[in-house]
Design a protein around this motif. Structure first.
Motif, PDB file in Angstrom:
ATOM      1  N   SER A 111      -4.129   8.613  -7.615  1.00 59.91           N
ATOM      2  CA  SER A 111      -4.902   8.037  -6.756  1.00 59.91           C
ATOM      3  C   SER A 111      -3.978   7.036  -6.236  1.00 59.91           C
ATOM      4  CB  SER A 111      -6.127   8.037  -6.614  1.00 59.91           C
ATOM      5  OG  SER A 111      -6.568   7.419  -5.946  1.00 59.91           O
ATOM      6  N   GLN A 142       0.957  -1.146   0.189  1.00 59.19           N
ATOM      7  CA  GLN A 142      -0.296   0.045  -0.155  1.00 59.19           C
ATOM      8  C   GLN A 142       0.592   1.188   0.124  1.00 59.19           C
ATOM      9  OE1 GLN A 142      -2.810   0.287  -0.616  1.00 59.19           O
ATOM     10  NE2 GLN A 142      -3.130   2.337  -0.179  1.00 59.19           N
ATOM     11  N   GLU A 147       1.616   4.842  -2.800  1.00 59.91           N
ATOM     12  CA  GLU A 147       1.282   5.902  -1.979  1.00 59.91           C
ATOM     13  C   GLU A 147       2.333   6.675  -2.166  1.00 59.91           C
ATOM     14  OE1 GLU A 147      -0.090   6.181   1.742  1.00 59.91           O
ATOM     15  OE2 GLU A 147      -1.726   4.448   1.898  1.00 59.91           O
ATOM     16  N   ALA A 183      -5.436   4.754  -4.094  1.00 61.12           N
ATOM     17  CA  ALA A 183      -6.311   3.646  -4.111  1.00 61.12           C
ATOM     18  C   ALA A 183      -7.065   3.203  -5.473  1.00 61.12           C
ATOM     19  CB  ALA A 183      -7.642   3.956  -3.545  1.00 61.12           C
TER      20      ALA A 183
END
Length: 952
Positions: free
Chosen positions: A694, A663, A667, A696
Motif C-alpha cells: 500500500s 508520493q 506508488e 498509503a
C-alpha cells in the motif's frame, strides 16, 4: 428535490432571446427620446417603466421632481454625478416621462406609490427642455423654422416656449453672452411647470478655449449662464434642473474638461442633491427586469435559491462567510437567474476598468452571455461565473474589449474553447468532464482576476470564491478543488499564491520549466535523483541484511547476512500483471549470478519492483521537480532575472513537485517479488510470487516486513514441527540419523525450496524449543566417535551453531537416550560397591569412557572422599579460550561468540574481560603498495597495538 435549469423558469426578453438587440440600445439617449426617434422601450413611457427598476436613489429623485412640479417643495437643482455607466441618463429619462405625463402616471409601473408618498394626487404636465452637450456644437448654429439658435440658453428658451421664449434671449444668443438671472427667471416663470435636463454639460463647455469667441459663446459666458440659471430656479417654485456631471477621468477629458467640471461643481454644490448611485443589490433587479420577462413560478425560484443557500451552509468551510447569512439567500432570490457572484465580480472588479460602464456595461455583457447560453441549451441551475461561454466569439470579444491587449490567445488556450487545456482536462477524465470542472473553474478565475493588474498588492480570487462561482448543489466540491491543482500544474498563464489564483497575459515560469524539463539527462540527473529518493524512503531501522537500490548483481553481496537482502529493482525493470514483465528478467539475473560468478545464497534475496504503469509518470514528475529546482536556484543566484513573485512561484512549485515525487515513488515501488522453486519431475522449477504494498502505509520498511510475515515468505518464528518435516524430507531419507545443523541453516540460505529464515537466531530458537521435548529431534554440540557431546533431547539448552553441531533424528535420539540410561545404571551399580573391575570389564568402550569422565568431574566436586568432607574446593578464577574463525563468515561468527561466550562473563559483576584479535594474512606474490597503505591507515584509525607487514 432536483434543481430545475434556469431556462425552464426565467425567459429572456425577445430581443435578448433572438439576439436582435443592439449594443447601442443599452445606451439611453435623452435627445433621441426628446425628438421621438428612440427605440420603443425608451420612447414609450409605459414600456420604459415596465423594464425599469426604481432604485432608492431614483425613487427619492422622482419624489422631489414631482413635489417641485406640483409647487410643494422639492430641490430646484439636482446634480447627477456618478461613474461612467452609473445610470445618469436613465434617470433623466425617468424624469422626462414623469414630467411629460403622456401616458398618465397611473399606467406607469411603480410610479403611483411614489406620488402617494409625495402627497400628490394629480401631477401637472410640464414643459421639457433637453440640452445635450454632445449633440450641440459651440461652433454651429441650429435652425428651428425661421429661428437660428447659437447657444445653450437659446436652445433652452426655444424648447420651453418656442419663438416667444427665444425672443427673451435673442440678443444674448446672437452675441454669445449670458442672458442674466432676471431674464432666465422670467423665462422659467412663463414656462412653468417646467423641467430642464442637461446631459454631458462638461463635454460641451470643455470645447471652449479660454479667450476665444464661439457662436455658442465663450467659456466664461457659459459658466455665467449656469450660475444665472441655478439662481433663477430658486425663485421659480415649480421649475427644476437636472444636470449630469461625469465622475471618471475618461469622461472628464483633458485640462479644459477638468477646469469646466471644477467651475460647474462650484455652483451645483450649493444645492443638496437627492441623487444616490445605483447599489449593487439594486443592480440585480435592474438587470433582471431589462433582460428577463417576469418570473412565472416564484415558488420554484425560492426552492432553487433555498437549495443553494442550504448547500453553502452545509459546507460552510468551503465558501465565503457572507453565504452563511439569511441576507445571502435574499440576494440569491433577488438576482435569480443570475448568481450574485456574477454581479459582485462585475460591479466590484470590472467596474474599475476605464472602458467598463457600470450598469450599462453589465447589461451589454450579460445580454450576449444569456443569448449564447440560451441557444446552447445551458442546463445550469443559475447563471454563474463558471457558466460564461467564453468559447463563443461574441462573448470572448466583449470580454477582452475592456481589457488590455493580449487576452485573446490566453482565453483560447488556457480558459475555454475546443483546443484549450481545460477542455482537454475535462475530456481526459470523466470525473472532471461530467461537470466540466476544468472549464468552469478557469472561467470563474478569469471573471474574478482579469480586471486586476500587476500593481495590486494582493491579486487574484480566493479558492472559496472560485468554488462559489462554479459548484452547484449536489456536486462534489472536492472535484473542483482537485481540478484547480491540475490547472495550476498545466496552465502557462495561471498564477497561484497561497489560496489565490489569477490569470495574466504574461506567461508564468511553466514554459521555462517545460523547456528545462526536456533537457534533463536521464543517466546523469534523473536516475541519481530517483536512487537517492528511493533510498531515503527506507531509512536505516530494518531487519534486512542490506537494502540495495538500483545496484547491479556484482555489487550485491553473496553471504549469510544477518537478514535477507532487499533488492530494489531500477525503473526500467517494471512489473505488471498484464504486460511482459521486465522485473522477472532483471531479478533472475541477480538471483542466479553475482557479477559473472554463480550466486550461492539465492534464498537470501527479496525484490521490490516498480509498477510498470506508473514509471513513465514518475519519470515525468522527477523531471518537473528537477526543472523547478534549477529555476528556483537560478533566480536565487541571479542567473535568471525574475522578480520576487516569480521566485516565490518557483519555490512553491518546486516544493509541490517534490511532495508529488515523494508520493509517486511510493506508488511506483509497490510490488514485492519473491522467487520460489517447486520440483517438477524431479527438477526444481523457478516461479515468482508478487504482492502489492500500500502506498498509503506510513512506514515502507515496516509494511514490507509485515507483508513478508503475512505471506510467510520470510520466517520470523518457526515451529519445531516444520523443522522436523524438513529434516525428514531432505536429510533423513536414506537412513541417515544425523545432519550438521550448520549445513541445514546454510541450505536454507542456498535453496529456494527451503524456508527463508530471517536470520540464524530463528534457526537456533527452533532447535532450542524443539529439544525441550522428545517429540521432534535431538541436538549435540559435537560428536566424537560414537559419543554425542553436549547432547540435548527432552531438555532445554543453549544451542551453538557451528561446524561441529548436529541435529539427530528423533528415533536415533531415543535410542541414544536408552543406551545412556543403561550405561548409567551399570555405573551406579559399580559405584555402590559391586565388582567394579568386573563391571567395568563388561561395559562397552564408550560406556567405560563415560564412566571415567563422570568420575573425574565428581571428584572435582569435592564429595568423593579423597579430600575430606570439610575441605573447600579451590575456586576457578581464570578463563582462557582460543578459536579460529573463517574470514569469510567472520562477521557473523564473531557476533555469535559475543552472544554465546563473552556475554556470560560481562553479565556477571566483578568479572574483567579482555578480548584480543590476531589477524594473520599471507600472499604468495606479496601485497601491493595500495593494499599495504590502506590496511595500515585503517589499523591506525582502529587503534591496533601492532600492525606490520614483513617478509618470510
Amino acid at each position: 428535490m432536483s434543481l430545475k435549469p434556469w431556462r425552464e423558469i426565467a425567459r429572456p426578453h425577445k430581443d435578448v432571446l433572438e439576439g436582435s438587440f443592439k449594443q447601442s440600445e443599452f445606451a439611453a439617449d435623452i435627445t433621441q427620446v426628446a425628438k421621438g426617434t428612440a427605440p420603443e422601450e425608451y420612447q414609450d413611457a409605459e414600456k420604459f417603466f415596465a423594464r425599469t427598476f426604481i432604485t432608492e436613489g431614483m425613487r427619492l429623485l422622482l419624489m422631489s421632481v414631482a413635489q417641485r412640479l406640483a409647487g410643494q417643495g422639492g430641490d430646484p437643482v439636482i446634480q447627477l454625478q456618478t461613474a461612467f455607466g452609473g445610470g445618469k441618463t436613465h434617470t433623466m429619462l425617468a424624469v422626462y416621462h414623469l414630467a411629460t405625463n403622456t401616458a398618465g402616471t397611473v399606467n406607469l409601473r411603480d410610479v403611483p406609490p411614489i406620488l402617494d408618498a409625495a402627497g400628490i394626487h394629480e401631477l401637472p404636465r410640464a414643459r421639457i427642455a433637453v440640452l445635450d452637450g454632445i449633440q450641440q456644437s459651440p461652433s454651429h448654429a441650429v435652425t428651428h423654422g425661421n429661428v437660428t439658435v447659437n447657444t445653450l440658453w437659446g436652445e433652452m428658451a426655444w424648447q420651453l416656449l418656442g419663438e416667444e421664449g427665444y425672443a427673451l434671449v435673442a440678443d444674448s444668443d446672437a452675441d454669445g453672452t449670458s442672458p442674466g438671472k432676471e431674464v432666465l427667471k422670467e423665462l422659467l416663470t412663463r414656462a412653468a411647470p417646467c423641467v430642464i435636463l442637461i446631459d454631458e454639460l462638461v463635454a460641451y463647455i470643455r470645447q471652449l478655449e479660454l479667450g476665444k469667441q464661439y457662436k455658442g459663446g465663450t467659456f466664461d459666458s457659459n459658466i455665467s449662464f449656469v450660475q444665472g440659471l441655478t439662481e433663477a430656479l430658486k425663485a421659480v417654485p415649480n421649475a427644476i434642473l437636472l444636470a449630469s456631471l461625469p465622475e471618471s477621468e475618461l469622461e472628464i477629458g483633458g485640462t479644459m474638461g477638468q477646469r469646466a467640471l471644477q467651475s460647474l461643481e462650484k455652483y451645483f454644490a450649493r444645492v443638496e442633491s437627492v441623487w444616490k448611485p445605483v447599489g449593487a443589490s439594486e443592480a440585480f433587479e435592474i438587470v433582471r427586469r431589462r433582460l428577463f420577462e417576469s418570473l412565472s413560478d416564484v415558488s420554484q425560484v425560492e426552492s432553487t435559491c433555498r437549495q443553494f443557500s442550504d448547500f453553502y451552509r452545509q459546507n460552510a468551510a468551503k465558501f465565503p462567510v457572507e453565504t452563511q447569512s439569511h441576507d445571502y439567500h435574499e440576494r440569491l432570490c433577488a438576482s435569480y437567474p443570475i448568481h450574485p457572484e456574477v454581479f459582485d465580480r462585475l460591479y466590484e472588479d470590472w467596474s474599475t476598468l476605464d472602458k467598463f460602464q457600470r450598469t450599462r456595461g453589465v447589461l451589454q455583457y450579460l445580454a450576449i452571455v444569456i443569448h449564447r447560453l440560451w441557444n446552447s441549451e445551458n442546463r445550469d441551475a443559475m447563471i454563474m461565473p463558471g457558466s460564461l461561454p467564453l468559447e463563443d466569439s461574441n462573448v470572448r470579444n466583449k470580454s477582452i474589449h475592456y481589457l488590455p491587449q493580449g487576452w485573446e490567445p490566453v482565453i483560447e488556450k488556457e480558459i475555454d474553447g475546443p483546443r484549450s487545456v481545460p477542455a482537454a482536462i475535462d475530456g481526459q477524465s470523466t470525473l472532471f468532464g461530467g461537470v466540466q470542472a476544468a472549464r468552469r473553474a478557469a472561467r470563474a478565475i478569469f471573471l474574478g482576476s482579469a480586471a486586476s493588474h500587476q500593481g495590486q498588492l494582493i491579486r487574484g480570487i480566493q479558492v472559496e470564491r472560485i468554488l462559489l462561482g462554479t459548484v452547484q448543489p449536489g456536486q462534489a466540491i472536492g472535484v473542483f478543488e482537485d481540478v484547480l491543482k491540475r490547472l495550476r500544474d498545466q496552465l502557462h498563464y495561471l498564477y497561484s499564491e497561497q489560496d489565490r489564483y489569477w490569470l495574466d497575459t504574461k506567461p508564468n515560469l511553466r514554459r521555462e520549466m517545460e523547456s528545462r524539463k526536456q533537457n534533463i539527462d536521464e543517466r546523469e540527473e534523473l536516475l541519481p535523483l530517483l536512487k537517492d529518493r528511493v533510498t531515503r524512503a527506507f531509512g536505516r531501522n530494518h531487519q534486512f541484511g542490506g537494502v540495495h537500490v538500483f545496484q547491479v548483481s556484482g555489487d550485491i553481496p553473496d553471504d549469510f547476512a544477518a537478514g535477507p537482502r532487499l533488492v530494489v529493482l531500477p525503473a526500467n525493470a517494471g512489473y505488471s500483471r498484464t504486460e511482459t514483465n521486465q522485473a522477472f528478467g532483471e531479478a533472475e539475473k541477480i538471483l542466479r549470478f553475482r557479477g559473472e560468478q554463480p550466486r550461492q545464497k539465492q534464498n537470501r534475496l527479496i525484490y521490490l519492483a516498480p509498477d510498470f504503469d506508473v514509471v513513465s509518470r514518475l519519470k515525468d514528475q522527477a523531471r518537473v521537480y528537477l526543472a523547478w529546482r534549477s529555476i528556483a536556484s537560478d533566480i536565487e543566484s541571479g542567473t535568471l532575472n525574475h522578480d520576487l513573485s516569480h521566485l516565490k512561484q518557483s519555490q512553491r512549485n518546486r516544493d509541490i513537485a517534490e511532495q508529488s515525487l515523494t508520493q509517486l515513488i511510493r506508488e511506483t515501488w509497490k510490488w514485492l517479488l519473491v522467487p520460489v522453486e517447486d520440483f517438477v519431475k524431479g527438477r526444481p522449477q523457478l516461479s515468482w510470487e508478487a504482492v502489492s504494498i500500500s502506498p498509503a502505509a506510513p512506514n515502507l520498511v515496516e509494511t514490507i516486513e509485515q507483508k513478508l510475515r503475512e505471506e510467510e515468505w520470510v520466517v520470523y518464528e518457526w515451529s519445531p514441527v516444520h523443522l522436523r518435516k524438513i529434516l525428514a524430507d531432505w536429510y533423513f531419507k536414506n537412513r541417515d540419523a544425523e545432519v550438521s545443523a550448520l549445513k541445514v541453516w546454510q541450505d536454507c540460505c542456498h535453496y529456494l525450496y527451503l524456508p527463508r529464515l530471517v536470520n540464524a537466531e530463528v534457526f537456533r530458537d527452533v532447535i532450542s524449543r524443539g529439544v525441550e521435548t522428545e517429540d521432534y529431534f535431538g541436538f549435540a554440540s559435537a560428536k566424537e566417535d560414537d559419543r554425542y557431546l553436549g547432547f540435548c533431547f527432552g531438555q532445554g539448552a543453549i544451542v551453538p551453531l557451528d561446524e561441529s553441531s548436529v541435529l539427530i533424528e528423533r528415533e536415533a535420539a531415543l535410542t541414544y537416550v536408552r543406551k545412556q540410561e543403561e550405561f548409567k545404571r551399570q555405573a551406579d551399580a559399580i559405584q555402590n560397591g559391586g565388582n567394579a573391575a568386573g563391571a567395568t570389564d563388561s561395559l562397552p568402550a564408550d560406556a567405560g569412557s563415560q564412566s571415567t569422565t563422570s568420575a573425574v568431574i565428581h571428584s572435582k566436586g569435592g564429595d568423593d572422599g579423597t579430600t575430606g568432607s570439610n575441605a573447600a574446593p579451590e575456586p576457578m578464577t581464570h578463563f582462557y579460550g582460543t578459536v579460529s574463525i573463517d574470514p569469510v563468515s567472520a562477521k557473523s561468527r564473531f557476533a555469535t561468540l559475543i552472544d554465546e561466550v563473552v556475554e556470560n562473563f560481562t553479565l556477571q559483576l566483578g568479572v574483567d574481560v579482555a578480548i584480543s584479535i590476531e589477524i594473520t594474512a599471507r600472499a604468495k606474490d606479496g601485497f601491493s603498495e595500495t593494499v599495504q597503505r590502506t590496511v595500515k591507515e585503517n589499523c591506525n584509525v582502529l587503534k591496533f597495538s601492532a600492525a606490520e607487514f614483513e617478509r618470510e
